[in-house]
Design an enzyme around this catalytic site. Sequence first.
Site, mmCIF file in Angstrom:
data_model
loop_
_atom_site.group_PDB
_atom_site.id
_atom_site.type_symbol
_atom_site.label_atom_id
_atom_site.label_comp_id
_atom_site.label_asym_id
_atom_site.label_seq_id
_atom_site.Cartn_x
_atom_site.Cartn_y
_atom_site.Cartn_z
ATOM 1 N N GLY A 7 0.840 -1.203 0.000
ATOM 2 C CA GLY A 7 0.000 0.000 0.000
ATOM 3 C C GLY A 7 0.869 1.244 0.000
ATOM 4 C CB SER A 8 2.586 3.079 -2.608
ATOM 5 O OG SER A 8 1.646 2.994 -3.669
ATOM 6 N N GLY A 12 1.244 3.772 4.375
ATOM 7 C CA GLY A 12 2.249 2.805 3.896
ATOM 8 C C GLY A 12 3.566 3.490 3.592
ATOM 9 C CB ALA A 139 0.537 9.262 7.097
ATOM 10 C CE LYS A 190 -8.618 6.439 14.968
ATOM 11 N NZ LYS A 190 -8.267 7.276 13.810
ATOM 12 C CG ASP A 243 -5.801 6.333 17.080
ATOM 13 O OD1 ASP A 243 -5.508 7.374 16.457
ATOM 14 O OD2 ASP A 243 -5.803 5.208 16.557
ATOM 15 N NE ARG A 254 -7.127 9.777 5.895
ATOM 16 C CZ ARG A 254 -6.488 8.643 5.719
ATOM 17 N NH1 ARG A 254 -6.136 8.284 4.520
ATOM 18 N NH2 ARG A 254 -6.200 7.865 6.745
ATOM 19 C CE LYS A 277 -8.534 14.299 1.001
ATOM 20 N NZ LYS A 277 -8.357 15.424 1.918
HETATM 21 N N1 LIG Z 1 -3.024 7.958 7.045
HETATM 22 C C1 LIG Z 1 -2.814 7.852 8.349
HETATM 23 O O1 LIG Z 1 -2.339 8.805 8.991
HETATM 24 C C2 LIG Z 1 -3.140 6.590 9.065
HETATM 25 C C3 LIG Z 1 -3.916 5.613 8.486
HETATM 26 N N2 LIG Z 1 -4.228 4.487 9.202
HETATM 27 C C4 LIG Z 1 -5.053 3.446 8.614
HETATM 28 O O2 LIG Z 1 -4.309 2.834 7.564
HETATM 29 C C5 LIG Z 1 -5.218 2.306 6.581
HETATM 30 C C6 LIG Z 1 -4.730 2.766 5.206
HETATM 31 O O3 LIG Z 1 -4.931 4.171 5.180
HETATM 32 P P1 LIG Z 1 -4.093 5.224 4.354
HETATM 33 O O4 LIG Z 1 -2.748 4.772 3.975
HETATM 34 O O5 LIG Z 1 -4.188 6.473 5.116
HETATM 35 O O6 LIG Z 1 -5.022 5.323 3.062
HETATM 36 P P2 LIG Z 1 -4.672 6.035 1.696
HETATM 37 O O7 LIG Z 1 -5.979 6.287 1.056
HETATM 38 O O8 LIG Z 1 -3.748 7.153 1.916
HETATM 39 O O9 LIG Z 1 -3.877 4.914 0.888
HETATM 40 C C7 LIG Z 1 -4.401 3.639 0.662
HETATM 41 C C8 LIG Z 1 -3.497 2.961 -0.333
HETATM 42 O O10 LIG Z 1 -3.942 1.611 -0.463
HETATM 43 C C9 LIG Z 1 -3.945 1.323 -1.851
HETATM 44 N N3 LIG Z 1 -4.840 0.200 -2.108
HETATM 45 C C10 LIG Z 1 -6.173 0.155 -1.994
HETATM 46 N N4 LIG Z 1 -6.618 -1.077 -2.325
HETATM 47 C C11 LIG Z 1 -5.513 -1.803 -2.657
HETATM 48 C C12 LIG Z 1 -5.310 -3.120 -3.086
HETATM 49 N N5 LIG Z 1 -6.320 -3.980 -3.229
HETATM 50 N N6 LIG Z 1 -4.028 -3.504 -3.381
HETATM 51 C C13 LIG Z 1 -3.001 -2.666 -3.224
HETATM 52 N N7 LIG Z 1 -3.130 -1.402 -2.814
HETATM 53 C C14 LIG Z 1 -4.379 -0.980 -2.538
HETATM 54 C C15 LIG Z 1 -4.391 2.614 -2.506
HETATM 55 O O11 LIG Z 1 -4.057 2.599 -3.878
HETATM 56 P P3 LIG Z 1 -4.906 3.498 -4.922
HETATM 57 O O12 LIG Z 1 -4.987 4.871 -4.355
HETATM 58 O O13 LIG Z 1 -4.109 3.417 -6.179
HETATM 59 O O14 LIG Z 1 -6.246 2.839 -4.962
HETATM 60 C C16 LIG Z 1 -3.549 3.600 -1.727
HETATM 61 O O15 LIG Z 1 -2.246 3.669 -2.232
HETATM 62 C C17 LIG Z 1 -6.611 2.815 6.967
HETATM 63 O O16 LIG Z 1 -7.325 1.797 7.592
HETATM 64 C C18 LIG Z 1 -6.332 3.944 7.963
HETATM 65 O O17 LIG Z 1 -7.355 4.061 8.933
HETATM 66 C C19 LIG Z 1 -3.769 4.293 10.456
HETATM 67 C C20 LIG Z 1 -2.979 5.225 11.074
HETATM 68 C C21 LIG Z 1 -2.589 6.440 10.418
HETATM 69 O O1 LIG Z 2 -5.864 6.985 12.436
HETATM 70 C C1 LIG Z 2 -5.342 8.039 12.156
HETATM 71 C C2 LIG Z 2 -4.408 8.706 13.078
HETATM 72 O O2 LIG Z 2 -4.102 7.932 14.197
HETATM 73 C C3 LIG Z 2 -5.659 8.686 10.866
HETATM 74 O O3 LIG Z 2 -6.879 9.287 10.961
HETATM 75 P P1 LIG Z 2 -7.768 9.577 9.664
HETATM 76 O O4 LIG Z 2 -8.002 8.235 9.007
HETATM 77 O O5 LIG Z 2 -9.016 10.210 10.179
HETATM 78 O O6 LIG Z 2 -6.985 10.491 8.780
#
Ligand SMILES: NC(=O)C1=CN([C@@H]2O[C@H](COP(=O)(O)OP(=O)(O)OC[C@H]3O[C@@H](n4cnc5c(N)ncnc54)[C@H](OP(=O)(O)O)[C@@H]3O)[C@@H](O)[C@H]2O)C=CC1
Ligand SMILES: O=C(CO)COP(=O)(O)O
Length: 331
Positions: A7-8, A12, A139, A190, A243, A254, A277
Amino acid sequence: MKIVVIGSGSWGTALAQTLADNNQDVLLYGVDQNEIENINEHHRNEKYFKGVDLNPDLKATNDIHCVKDADMIVLAVPTIAIEPICKQIDPLLEKKAIIVNVSKGFQPGTNERMSEVIRRTISKDHLSSVVSLIGPSHAEEVVLRQLTSIDAISLKEEDAKAVQELFSNHYMRIYTGNDEIGSELGAAIKNVMAIASGILAGLGYGDNTRAALITRGLQEMIRYGTHFGGKPQTFIGLTGIGDLIVTCSSVHSRNFQAGYQIGKENTVENFLKNNKKTVEGVRTAKIVHDVAKENGIDMPICEEVYQILYEGKKPEHCANDLMIRKLKAEF
Ligand SMILES: NC(=O)C1=CN([C@@H]2O[C@H](COP(=O)(O)OP(=O)(O)OC[C@H]3O[C@@H](n4cnc5c(N)ncnc54)[C@H](OP(=O)(O)O)[C@@H]3O)[C@@H](O)[C@H]2O)C=CC1
Ligand SMILES: O=C(CO)COP(=O)(O)O
């Protein structure tokens, strides 16, 4: 240890950079070729972090076969993608790996927590254990190496410790724990509270309202989490109150942003039509609502968020209805 982060997206990329900062053997897997080139050639992920220079040692690929001999795989995709990703990688794995979950939410349809989904979909021969790496961590701040503390939660202590060692450094401090239920439920719920917090801010309410929301929201998380076996103490830790605070009071969130738009417009309509988003709290609100109803758990804030998102209730009416409920003792 060979580590693959799947997951980029925002989380990720930030986590993979932390591992690269720690000189670990890490590869970031993504599906978007432009993003991969952006990271490999320009050390940037412009879609998520405008103008931020990443560690040049961070390398990315779009070849999913990179997981085959990994010792650790971090799943940094939205909850909805966890099951399909696990089913995609399981046949490719050649040995046991630690699977690290960082997603916050539930599996639609079954209402499972993410650790449960991973254990169901990754065969025993390929799974050392699941570790949930969760806590207050935007992130956008981790990628800038702002000081952050989160938890590595696992039923297998040595794997939680391995994750702790691999990710910890001068800006990232990881604690270990084993309350998988309490931690994952807190970190999921949360997001619903963050939507509520955003709605209240969008309606024009201030600090008093947010403090009340966070405090009473925490009570709902404890009620729900302990009903399913979570330990009360967990909810005053990083995956609970920690959190909750970060997402209810940050413009990075978000979930908060979604709520803010809904509150400002006093309707959910535009948000539901246009949102692209990852806003995990939306699906979580429905699951928590349904499960709480089935189990007789009192969740008044979650109920109002559900009413706004799924029944078209006006946000201003929800805020009012919460205030005029029958008066009672705090505890
Ligand atoms: N962002 C943050 O600060 C934090 C996020 N989280 C949690 O982490 C999880 C991921 O969130 P986040 O990184 O923020 O989300 P984003 O929307 O920033 O990124 C998600 C990534 O996953 C990719 N993706 C989706 N489906 C697939 C798949 N089937 N195979 C490969 N890649 C895939 C997307 O690709 P594409 O866009 O090309 O579809 C995108 O690159 C969530 O559950 C979130 O709650 C937890 C803590 C902090
Ligand atoms: O879980 C997160 C921070 O701990 C990220 O929160 P959001 O998914 O609301 O951006």
